[in-house]
Design an enzyme around this catalytic site. Structure first.
Site, PDB file in Angstrom:
ATOM      1  N   GLU B  68       0.819  -1.195   0.000  1.00 47.25           N
ATOM      2  CA  GLU B  68       0.000   0.000   0.000  1.00 47.25           C
ATOM      3  C   GLU B  68       0.862   1.258   0.000  1.00 47.25           C
ATOM      4  O   GLU B  68       0.953   1.964  -0.980  1.00 47.25           O
ATOM      5  CB  GLU B  68      -0.905  -0.026   1.230  1.00 47.25           C
ATOM      6  CG  GLU B  68      -2.207   0.701   1.023  1.00 47.25           C
ATOM      7  CD  GLU B  68      -3.199   0.321   2.098  1.00 47.25           C
ATOM      8  OE1 GLU B  68      -4.032  -0.566   1.837  1.00 47.25           O
ATOM      9  OE2 GLU B  68      -3.126   0.890   3.189  1.00 47.25           O
ATOM     10  N   GLU B 311      -9.052  17.584  39.926  1.00 50.60           N
ATOM     11  CA  GLU B 311     -10.108  18.580  40.124  1.00 50.60           C
ATOM     12  C   GLU B 311      -9.560  19.952  40.453  1.00 50.60           C
ATOM     13  O   GLU B 311     -10.185  20.950  40.123  1.00 50.60           O
ATOM     14  CB  GLU B 311     -11.061  18.119  41.230  1.00 50.60           C
ATOM     15  CG  GLU B 311     -12.027  17.060  40.754  1.00 50.60           C
ATOM     16  CD  GLU B 311     -13.036  16.651  41.810  1.00 50.60           C
ATOM     17  OE1 GLU B 311     -12.843  17.005  42.985  1.00 50.60           O
ATOM     18  OE2 GLU B 311     -13.998  15.966  41.449  1.00 50.60           O
TER      19      GLU B 311
END
Lengths: 92, 508
Positions: B68, B311
């Site tokens: 390819e 957080e």
């Protein structure tokens, strides 16, 4: 007519290879008036040449001259398609 | 069956991180394995990496057959993953067999043919570099190039048979049109190979998820199911082996301080050395405080702690810690603490997991605090999150590190989170923090729900937070329904009556 330069790649001297060689010879002699150079390359002996020309399937015929470059894959038993590949239209 | 049985197919370790453990040792040696995947599923990367790891780690040379992409493109694309293929070619450790399409050339088929030339070139390349590994990428191009598919299949079978005779371990890649459907587009698997793997790149809830499945390894053992994987720059594919992780960690009886004497007492003398502790509670009820105290308390015993914050920022955390009397900057400068703060959205969950593992390997902590684990829920699918949590907890347990994770419950009062549902069975201890509303006032409650291998306090205790940290006080008396979020005051005489309910009465 300009001179045809042809390379025929085969893999080993199998019946298929022999068939391709004799088909090519017959077509060239009938159609090209001896205006051709023909080289048969066995991939088993010259893998690097096959690498350079990116040969995957055999037999493969490469027409390098006159341009454009063409590849014809198969044992060349289909003469009409061979002539098409060589940019020749059959006589008669 | 014992693994030294000579009739069993041996495995070749690929060296692709994580792969060999799910494949129980690697790819079947001397065999060809089909790697099927849709567009963009990293088939080529896998195929190249299979050879690259062989060259880099095992001194095993490789041949790459490309149908390819041109070799120049592959060299360039793979350089970003850290592989210098051109150098390996120059050293005779890598060879390309270039079967990529020639641009602008038309071909005519005129009679019978076979792929003998391809096989001859492969054999020549294998012999030239002394290859033990081979990859063919990808078969789909071959099928679109030649019309006679039955012939191509039988020629591929001939090639895989020849590779077997040369004892080459090979991967052939093939396209899939759908993620769940036929294995490959041209039915290669039925004719050519004994072994099939599938790479997937699925869009699930707006998130991309890459997985690898080992569909069949004929005659050998392997893990079943889909395994998440990620492609990292400079590293390539990393497979995350979840259920392949063995539960073989030792269980230690050594106790470590939680950072709060009262909490240690509630847990029956502290946390266990190699345990996973889940702290669950609604926002603002003290999870970060418990994490901070846990992180800081190791320092007195020269224990290092890795603090992962998802957080709050570094500055916020440091400021909070200072407010509770803990000096994070000092601990960091002494090498006893490392704070890593990152927004969950910065990367995918698989990448987070790998980054955390790398940080643990680098810092070698004795403790890991994650605040909060549940913040990571929002960057993943439920399934991906579950896999992440399992992967992280098993990794930490394996290292015999104490891990404290926090989970935020979605509701202020009562409730449980997805995190709890996923990891409650893996955790050794669960601590619940809850807001308790009584007579128009909010107070905080803490209880140890689970403490594997130890007795613990079963009461729900009230606690408060001030400048010196957390203070656990008395158990709630005369209150019921705290955990369900519906606390109810119970009259003392009612409790007395309940207490006597199950005591034996004298008959008469």
């Amino acid at each position: 007519m300009s001179k045809f330069v042809l390379k025929l790649y085969i893999t080993g001297h199998t019946p298929q290879s022999e068939r391709a060689i004799s088909n090519l010879r017959r077509i060239c002699e009938a159609e090209l008036n001896a205006q051709f150079e023909m080289q048969v390359i066995d991939v088993l002996e010259h893998p690097q040449l096959a690498e350079n020309d990116r040969i995957i399937a055999t037999p493969t015929l490469i027409k390098s001259l006159p341009p454009p470059l063409r590849r014809i894959i198969g044992d060349l038993s289909d003469s009409e398609r061979v002539l098409l590949g060589l940019d020749l239209t059959p006589l008669s | 069956m014992p693994s030294n049985n000579p009739s069993m197919i041996s495995k070749l370790a690929t060296g692709i991180p994580g792969f060999d453990s799910i494949a129980k040792g690697g790819l079947p040696e001397g065999r060809t394995t089909l790697l099927a995947g849709s567009a963009g599923s990293a088939k080529t990367v896998f195929a190249v990496q299979f050879l690259a790891e062989g060259v880099r780690q095992f001194g095993q040379h490789g041949v790459f057959v490309t149908f390819e992409e041109a070799p120049a493109d592959i060299r360039r694309n793979m350089a970003s993953l850290g592989w210098d293929i051109a150098a390996w070619e120059a050293e005779g450790r890598w060879a390309f067999v270039d079967a990529s399409p020639l641009p602008g050339e038309t071909e005519v088929i005129a009679g019978a043919y076979d792929l003998g030339a391809l096989l001859a070139r492969i054999e020549a390349a294998v012999n030239r570099v002394g290859a033990r590994r081979l990859a063919m990428d990808s078969l789909g191009s071959l099928f679109s190039y030649f019309e006679n598919h039955a012939l191509i299949r039988s020629e591929l079978f001939r090639i895989s048979t020849a590779l077997k005779l040369m004892n080459i371990t090979a991967i052939m890649t093939a396209e899939r049109t759908q993620e769940y459907g036929d294995i490959s587009r041209y039915g290669v698997e039925e004719f050519v190979v004994d072994n099939v793997m599938i790479l997937r790149n699925v869009l699930d809830g707006e998130k991309r998820r890459r997985t690898l499945e080992l569909l069949k390894f004929r005659g050998t053992n392997h893990q079943k199911g889909e395994y998440p994987l990620t492609v990292l720059p400079g590293q390539g594919i990393v497979v995350i082996p979840l259920s392949a992780i063995e539960l073989k960690q030792r269980s230690s009886n050594t106790r470590i301080a939680s950072g709060s004497h009262e909490l240690d007492t509630m847990c029956g003398g502290g946390f266990f050395r190699d345990s996973i502790i889940l702290v669950s509670g609604a926002t603002g009820c003290g999870k970060t405080l418990i994490s901070t105290e846990f992180a800081a308390s190791g320092a007195s015993g020269d224990e290092r702690c890795l603090f992962l914050a998802f957080e709050e920022s570094r500055d916020q955390l440091t400021r909070n810690a200072t407010g509770w009397g803990k000096d994070f900057e000092d601990l960091e400068s002494r090498g006893l603490l490392k704070v890593i703060a990152a927004y969950p959205e910065t990367m995918g969950l698989e990448d987070h997991l790998i980054a955390i593992k790398m940080a643990i390997d680098e810092f070698q902590p004795n403790r890991v605090a994650v605040d909060s684990l549940s913040a990571l829920e929002r960057v993943s699918t439920v399934k991906g999150y579950r896999e992440f949590v399992i992967g992280l907890t098993s990794f930490i347990k394996h290292r015999e590190i104490a891990g404290l994770f926090t989970a935020t419950t979605p509701r202020l009062i009562g409730g449980e989170s997805i995190t709890e549902a996923h990891i409650s069975t893996i955790t050794d201890s669960i601590i619940l923090l809850r807001y308790v509303e009584m007579f128009g006032e909010i107070t905080r409650g803490i209880t140890v729900l689970k403490m594997r291998g130890s007795a613990h306090d079963k009461e729900i205790r009230e606690f408060s937070i001030d400048a010196s940290g957390m203070h656990i006080g008395q158990a709630f008396r005369n209150v019921t329904g705290i955990l369900s979020g519906h606390p109810r005051h119970v009259e003392p005489h009612e409790i007395k009556r309940l207490d006597t309910l199950f005591t034996d009465h004298d008959e008469g």
